[in-house]
Design a protein around this motif. Structure first.
Motif, mmCIF file in Angstrom:
data_model
loop_
_atom_site.group_PDB
_atom_site.id
_atom_site.type_symbol
_atom_site.label_atom_id
_atom_site.label_comp_id
_atom_site.label_asym_id
_atom_site.label_seq_id
_atom_site.Cartn_x
_atom_site.Cartn_y
_atom_site.Cartn_z
ATOM 1 N N ARG A 169 0.846 -1.195 0.000
ATOM 2 C CA ARG A 169 0.000 0.000 0.000
ATOM 3 C C ARG A 169 0.876 1.238 0.000
ATOM 4 N NH1 ARG A 169 -4.644 -0.181 4.368
ATOM 5 N NH2 ARG A 169 -5.378 1.463 3.022
ATOM 6 N N ALA A 170 0.348 2.294 -0.573
ATOM 7 C CA ALA A 170 0.998 3.595 -0.534
ATOM 8 C C ALA A 170 -0.091 4.644 -0.369
ATOM 9 C CB ALA A 170 1.792 3.842 -1.813
ATOM 10 N N ARG A 214 -1.879 6.389 -11.363
ATOM 11 C CA ARG A 214 -1.597 5.677 -12.616
ATOM 12 C C ARG A 214 -0.175 5.108 -12.606
ATOM 13 N NH1 ARG A 214 -4.015 5.880 -17.719
ATOM 14 N NH2 ARG A 214 -2.584 5.256 -19.358
ATOM 15 N N GLU A 215 0.777 5.891 -12.141
ATOM 16 C CA GLU A 215 2.175 5.443 -12.088
ATOM 17 C C GLU A 215 2.342 4.262 -11.130
ATOM 18 O OE1 GLU A 215 6.215 7.351 -10.367
ATOM 19 O OE2 GLU A 215 5.201 8.527 -11.916
ATOM 20 N N PHE A 216 1.660 4.309 -9.989
ATOM 21 C CA PHE A 216 1.730 3.212 -9.023
ATOM 22 C C PHE A 216 1.318 1.899 -9.684
ATOM 23 C CE2 PHE A 216 -0.251 0.429 -5.879
ATOM 24 C CZ PHE A 216 0.706 0.378 -4.880
ATOM 25 N N TYR A 217 0.173 1.911 -10.380
ATOM 26 C CA TYR A 217 -0.320 0.685 -11.004
ATOM 27 C C TYR A 217 0.457 0.311 -12.264
ATOM 28 C CZ TYR A 217 -3.873 0.658 -7.480
ATOM 29 O OH TYR A 217 -4.504 0.630 -6.265
ATOM 30 N N ALA A 218 0.982 1.273 -12.974
ATOM 31 C CA ALA A 218 1.830 0.968 -14.133
ATOM 32 C C ALA A 218 3.091 0.244 -13.672
ATOM 33 C CB ALA A 218 2.185 2.239 -14.887
ATOM 34 N N LEU A 264 -5.378 0.923 -16.386
ATOM 35 C CA LEU A 264 -4.787 2.216 -15.999
ATOM 36 C C LEU A 264 -5.732 3.360 -16.351
ATOM 37 C CD1 LEU A 264 -1.088 1.693 -17.124
ATOM 38 C CD2 LEU A 264 -1.982 1.638 -14.784
ATOM 39 N N ASP A 265 -6.353 3.278 -17.527
ATOM 40 C CA ASP A 265 -7.298 4.320 -17.942
ATOM 41 C C ASP A 265 -8.509 4.371 -17.017
ATOM 42 O OD1 ASP A 265 -5.647 4.975 -20.075
ATOM 43 O OD2 ASP A 265 -6.849 3.864 -21.551
ATOM 44 N N THR A 266 -9.021 3.204 -16.627
ATOM 45 C CA THR A 266 -10.167 3.160 -15.723
ATOM 46 C C THR A 266 -9.802 3.728 -14.356
ATOM 47 O OG1 THR A 266 -11.091 1.252 -16.871
ATOM 48 C CG2 THR A 266 -11.876 1.641 -14.634
ATOM 49 N N CYS A 267 -8.653 3.327 -13.837
ATOM 50 C CA CYS A 267 -8.204 3.864 -12.547
ATOM 51 C C CYS A 267 -8.042 5.378 -12.626
ATOM 52 C CB CYS A 267 -6.889 3.224 -12.123
ATOM 53 S SG CYS A 267 -7.033 1.506 -11.611
ATOM 54 N N ALA A 268 -7.463 5.866 -13.715
ATOM 55 C CA ALA A 268 -7.246 7.305 -13.883
ATOM 56 C C ALA A 268 -8.573 8.053 -13.922
ATOM 57 C CB ALA A 268 -6.433 7.575 -15.142
ATOM 58 N N LEU A 269 -9.550 7.526 -14.648
ATOM 59 C CA LEU A 269 -10.859 8.160 -14.723
ATOM 60 C C LEU A 269 -11.520 8.210 -13.353
ATOM 61 C CD1 LEU A 269 -13.301 9.300 -16.301
ATOM 62 C CD2 LEU A 269 -14.009 6.930 -16.664
ATOM 63 N N SER A 278 -3.455 0.309 -3.289
ATOM 64 C CA SER A 278 -2.916 -0.955 -2.809
ATOM 65 C C SER A 278 -2.721 -1.910 -3.981
ATOM 66 C CB SER A 278 -3.832 -1.580 -1.753
ATOM 67 O OG SER A 278 -5.071 -1.888 -2.315
ATOM 68 N N SER A 279 -1.870 -2.873 -3.766
ATOM 69 C CA SER A 279 -1.509 -3.797 -4.836
ATOM 70 C C SER A 279 -2.680 -4.668 -5.290
ATOM 71 C CB SER A 279 -0.327 -4.677 -4.413
ATOM 72 O OG SER A 279 -0.655 -5.415 -3.255
ATOM 73 N N ASP A 280 -3.742 -4.748 -4.502
ATOM 74 C CA ASP A 280 -4.925 -5.500 -4.928
ATOM 75 C C ASP A 280 -5.897 -4.626 -5.718
ATOM 76 O OD1 ASP A 280 -5.899 -3.931 -2.879
ATOM 77 O OD2 ASP A 280 -6.768 -5.584 -1.743
ATOM 78 N N LEU A 281 -5.432 -3.436 -6.088
ATOM 79 C CA LEU A 281 -6.177 -2.469 -6.882
ATOM 80 C C LEU A 281 -7.365 -1.846 -6.175
ATOM 81 C CD1 LEU A 281 -4.997 -4.276 -9.709
ATOM 82 C CD2 LEU A 281 -5.748 -1.989 -10.338
#
Length: 130
Positions: free
Chosen positions: A8-9, A28-32, A41-46, A69-72
């Motif tokens: 987690r961050a 976006r950078e975290f998940y990339a 990434l696009d969905t998370c960003a939106l 978190s790493s589990d999105l």
């Protein structure tokens, strides 16, 4: 609830409109970096854009916090105890679609009061992740 060993961050932002793009880029950078695919990434960003903007516009206090978190699962906290509500909007209105987007793209989203810090937390995971 997060399982042991999940990464987690969290990052806190000033509750100003110009911080929303930074919150989006950071998320976006975290998940990339974890290897997420472009459509995710696009969905998370939106979604982070919408929820962070709502914290800025409708929240309270000087700051809001984004936790990833790493589990999105993504969480956005602000000091306002007022829970989001559906608003009427027409096709030309610029706002009022945040909860609709969450229902469509992250149907298990939750809005919970934060007993530790006060305020509320909007918590979501884009559909199709797990």
């Amino acid at each position: 609830m997060h399982l042991p060993g999940q990464f987690r961050a969290a990052r806190t932002f000033c509750r100003k409109a110009n911080t929303v793009p930074t919150a989006r880029s950071w998320t976006r950078e975290f998940y990339a970096d974890l290897g997420a695919e472009e459509d995710l990434l696009d969905t998370c960003a939106l979604l982070i854009t919408e929820v962070a903007a709502n914290a800025v516009v409708h929240g309270a206090g000087a700051e809001y916090t984004v936790t990833v978190s790493s589990d999105l699962w993504i969480e956005v906290w602000d000091e306002s105890p007022l829970l989001p509500r559906h608003r009427e909007h027409d096709l030309t209105s610029e706002g009022g679609r945040g909860l609709d987007l969450l229902e469509m793209l992250a149907p298990g989203y939750k809005v919970v009061e934060d007993a530790t810090r006060g305020g509320k937390c909007v918590r979501f995971q884009p559909k199709g992740v797990l």
